[in-house]
Design a protein around this motif. Structure first.
Motif, PDB file in Angstrom:
ATOM      1  N   PHE A 189       0.832  -1.200   0.000  1.00  0.00           N
ATOM      2  CA  PHE A 189       0.000   0.000   0.000  1.00  0.00           C
ATOM      3  C   PHE A 189       0.868   1.252   0.000  1.00  0.00           C
ATOM      4  CE2 PHE A 189      -2.520   3.299   2.281  1.00  0.00           C
ATOM      5  CZ  PHE A 189      -3.506   3.458   1.318  1.00  0.00           C
ATOM      6  N   HIS A 190       1.957   1.230   0.772  1.00  0.00           N
ATOM      7  CA  HIS A 190       2.912   2.336   0.710  1.00  0.00           C
ATOM      8  C   HIS A 190       3.451   2.495  -0.705  1.00  0.00           C
ATOM      9  CE1 HIS A 190       3.918   1.827   5.272  1.00  0.00           C
ATOM     10  NE2 HIS A 190       2.927   2.680   5.092  1.00  0.00           N
ATOM     11  N   GLN A 191       3.683   1.357  -1.382  1.00  0.00           N
ATOM     12  CA  GLN A 191       4.200   1.431  -2.748  1.00  0.00           C
ATOM     13  C   GLN A 191       3.239   2.179  -3.662  1.00  0.00           C
ATOM     14  OE1 GLN A 191       7.047   0.795  -4.277  1.00  0.00           O
ATOM     15  NE2 GLN A 191       6.131   1.461  -6.208  1.00  0.00           N
ATOM     16  N   LEU A 192       1.950   1.907  -3.539  1.00  0.00           N
ATOM     17  CA  LEU A 192       0.971   2.632  -4.359  1.00  0.00           C
ATOM     18  C   LEU A 192       1.036   4.128  -4.077  1.00  0.00           C
ATOM     19  CD1 LEU A 192      -2.192   0.323  -4.213  1.00  0.00           C
ATOM     20  CD2 LEU A 192      -0.583   0.603  -6.109  1.00  0.00           C
ATOM     21  N   ARG A 193       1.102   4.493  -2.815  1.00  0.00           N
ATOM     22  CA  ARG A 193       1.138   5.904  -2.451  1.00  0.00           C
ATOM     23  C   ARG A 193       2.472   6.543  -2.854  1.00  0.00           C
ATOM     24  NH1 ARG A 193      -1.413   7.050   3.368  1.00  0.00           N
ATOM     25  NH2 ARG A 193      -1.637   9.088   2.376  1.00  0.00           N
ATOM     26  N   ALA A 194       3.567   5.786  -2.709  1.00  0.00           N
ATOM     27  CA  ALA A 194       4.876   6.307  -3.087  1.00  0.00           C
ATOM     28  C   ALA A 194       4.988   6.475  -4.596  1.00  0.00           C
ATOM     29  CB  ALA A 194       5.972   5.366  -2.579  1.00  0.00           C
TER      30      ALA A 194
END
Length: 269
Positions: free
Chosen positions: A83-88
């Protein structure tokens, strides 16, 4: 002489930024800082030697602090949850380079002596999680409980997986959302005191990603060196502890874009 001069023209003179000599690496703090340093230190030392760039570990105090640093584009390299990857990706364009071959699932654990035997029995209870945006441990498990089991829970956030498991052991919460990998790293007495109640469907696990300012050639060297180091017998325990014991190349479109269908932002903060 002419050929030699053409070969040695510096990158900045060709309109390209010079290759960095130091890259900061930020790791999502699923574990205590001392454990992260112990796990990542040997890998980064050898990675520096193979790639020709110094990799320096940068540690955030907790998962929300880590997320804020990544969204601001502070680290050059980040090991972060899906999920962090999507936001990043949306905020900074972080490119996933590597991930483990095994899919990630979230688990819900209760005390070994708990009378609860089914997830639906958690309705109305308090559950501990490492952080609101911890992917498998929080987002996947909360989505499963609310969307599939149709129950209501009260979440509390303990900052790390280690703290969250101890919340349930101490009776401060009825259950904890976690990961099999993080539970397996706990002392034997902690594991013996907990029982897995539920496991979610699988998703692509945490990637090792780079900020777009990292040159393409350096990304490729990093990937090649990482895959080679994972085969070194003396480092396999470290890769297992990350956990990324079977690294493979990662891809944003294939591995992480499909997660948008889960609408995990409804459970994020």
């Amino acid at each position: 002489m002419t050929a030699l001069m053409a070969f040695t023209v510096p990158a900045w003179a060709q309109g390209q930024p010079p290759a960095p000599t130091v890259l900061t690496v930020s790791v999502v703090p699923q574990f205590p800082a001392a454990d992260i340093a112990r796990t990542w230190g040997p890998i980064l030392t050898q990675l520096s030697e193979r790639v020709g760039v110094q990799f320096v570990l940068r540690q955030a105090r907790d998962i929300p602090g880590f997320e804020a640093e990544v969204l601001a584009g502070t680290p050059d390299v980040a090991y972060l949850n899906p999920f962090h990857q999507l936001r990043a990706w949306d905020a900074q364009g972080y490119v996933p380079l590597l991930r483990d071959a095994e899919l990630l699932t979230g688990i819900v654990v209760v005390r070994q002596d708990s009378p609860i035997r089914a997830a639906r029995e958690l309705d109305g209870h308090t559950l501990a999680f490492p952080a609101p945006n911890a992917f498998g441990a929080s987002l996947l498990t909360r989505a499963q409980l609310v969307e599939v089991e149709r129950i209501r829970i009260t979440p509390v956030y303990a900052r790390t997986h280690t703290n969250a498991y101890r919340h349930t052991l101490a009776g401060l919460s009825t259950a904890t959302g976690g990961l099999r990998a993080t539970l397996a790293r706990e002392p034997a007495e902690v594991q013996a005191g907990l029982r897995v109640l539920m496991e979610t469907p699988g998703a692509a696990p945490h990637p090792l990603s780079v900020h777009p300012r990292v040159p393409d050639a350096l990304r490729t060297r990093l990937q090649q060196a990482w895959l080679a180091l994972a085969q070194q017998p003396e480092l396999q325990a470290s890769f297992k502890a990350i956990p990324m014991p079977q690294p493979v190349l990662a891809d944003q479109a294939r591995d992480y874009e499909p997660l948008r269908r889960l609408r995990l932002e409804r459970y994020a903060q």
